[in-house]
Write an enzyme that holds these catalytic residues in place. Structure first.
Site, PDB file in Angstrom:
ATOM      1  N   HIS A  10     -10.755  -1.049   2.548  1.00 25.36           N
ATOM      2  CA  HIS A  10     -10.358   0.324   2.209  1.00 25.36           C
ATOM      3  C   HIS A  10     -11.512   1.096   1.573  1.00 25.36           C
ATOM      4  CE1 HIS A  10      -6.098   0.856   3.034  1.00 25.36           C
ATOM      5  NE2 HIS A  10      -5.798  -0.318   2.494  1.00 25.36           N
ATOM      6  N   GLN A  27      -6.633   4.822  -1.746  1.00 28.45           N
ATOM      7  CA  GLN A  27      -5.234   4.978  -1.338  1.00 28.45           C
ATOM      8  C   GLN A  27      -4.461   5.925  -2.257  1.00 28.45           C
ATOM      9  OE1 GLN A  27      -4.646   0.472  -0.878  1.00 28.45           O
ATOM     10  NE2 GLN A  27      -3.208   1.335   0.603  1.00 28.45           N
ATOM     11  N   GLY A  66      -1.573  -5.457  -3.224  1.00 31.07           N
ATOM     12  CA  GLY A  66      -2.937  -4.999  -3.409  1.00 31.07           C
ATOM     13  C   GLY A  66      -3.011  -3.492  -3.244  1.00 31.07           C
ATOM     14  N   HIS A 122      -8.964  -7.184   2.338  1.00 31.01           N
ATOM     15  CA  HIS A 122      -8.254  -6.007   2.860  1.00 31.01           C
ATOM     16  C   HIS A 122      -8.584  -4.777   2.002  1.00 31.01           C
ATOM     17  CE1 HIS A 122      -4.334  -4.063   4.371  1.00 31.01           C
ATOM     18  NE2 HIS A 122      -4.689  -3.301   3.355  1.00 31.01           N
ATOM     19  N   GLU A 123      -8.570  -4.955   0.675  1.00 28.66           N
ATOM     20  CA  GLU A 123      -8.814  -3.820  -0.223  1.00 28.66           C
ATOM     21  C   GLU A 123     -10.276  -3.380  -0.170  1.00 28.66           C
ATOM     22  OE1 GLU A 123      -6.156  -2.526  -0.931  1.00 28.66           O
ATOM     23  OE2 GLU A 123      -4.841  -4.278  -0.745  1.00 28.66           O
ATOM     24  N   CYS A 168       0.081  -2.650   5.207  1.00 32.49           N
ATOM     25  CA  CYS A 168      -0.717  -1.791   4.331  1.00 32.49           C
ATOM     26  C   CYS A 168       0.195  -0.694   3.792  1.00 32.49           C
ATOM     27  CB  CYS A 168      -1.875  -1.192   5.123  1.00 32.49           C
ATOM     28  SG  CYS A 168      -2.923  -0.106   4.132  1.00 32.49           S
ATOM     29  N   LEU A 169       0.137  -0.465   2.486  1.00 37.96           N
ATOM     30  CA  LEU A 169       0.996   0.570   1.890  1.00 37.96           C
ATOM     31  C   LEU A 169       0.687   1.952   2.467  1.00 37.96           C
ATOM     32  CD1 LEU A 169       0.934  -0.587  -1.844  1.00 37.96           C
ATOM     33  CD2 LEU A 169       2.870  -0.745  -0.260  1.00 37.96           C
TER      34      LEU A 169
HETATM   35 NI    NI Z   1      -4.054  -1.425   2.738  1.00 34.40          NI
END
Ligand code: NI
Length: 165
Positions: A134, A51, A46, A130-131, A88-89
């Site tokens: 963000h 991000q 995701g 989760h996204e 998380c990236l």
């Molecule tokens: Ni994330």
């Protein structure tokens, strides 16, 4: 996996609230494509536009079985509950157990520019939540207790300084 186009904590852009997309145009399509490419390259499931430094309400998800791109996502309904470890990236090397609903109904605009409602469950439901976090400047570390957060900060600083040489 680290990706040079992905902003990494504590980059302040990750704490900003993303703006609603007012007009769906070619530019939005391109952002979705770019997000998908970066998500794949980073081997993530995701990604949210902030991000990659774009403060617009756009998310993508791809669990390998199901994929989705949602502009201006809004959760209408949520049911169930389970706890799962999330990464998380933008916070490499950190995994946190988070309790979330297992089923959601989401309204938004799809990648063709059409208004749509999705009913999503399982892993993809977790990814979408989760996204959406963000888009509101919320990160997985915000689910930690104050004590756990302090420990995270210490460990993360060590992790990041070891990463840089
Ligand atoms: Ni994330």
């Amino acid at each position: 996996m680290r990706h040079k186009e992905i902003r990494v904590f504590p980059d302040p852009v990750l704490r900003e609230k993303a703006q609603e997309v007012k007009r769906f145009d070619e530019g939005i399509r391109e952002v979705i494509q770019r997000m998908r490419r970066i998500m794949q390259e980073a081997e993530g499931i995701g990604l949210a536009a902030p991000q990659i430094g774009i403060l617009q309400r756009i998310i993508v998800g791809d669990t390998g079985e199901e994929r989705v791109a949602i502009v201006n996502p809004e959760i209408l309904q949520a049911e169930g509950e389970d706890v799962m470890e999330e990464g998380c990236l933008s916070i490499p090397g950190v995994y946190i157990e988070i309790r979330r609903p297992t089923w959601i109904k989401v309204r938004g605009i799809d990648e063709n520019g059409d208004e749509k409602e999705w009913e999503i469950e399982g892993l993809l439901a977790r990814v979408v939540q989760h996204e959406i976090d963000h888009l509101n400047g919320t990160l997985i570390v915000d689910y930690l207790s104050a004590r756990e957060y302090m420990r995270f900060q210490r460990e993360y600083e060590r992790l990041m300084s070891g990463d840089e040489e």
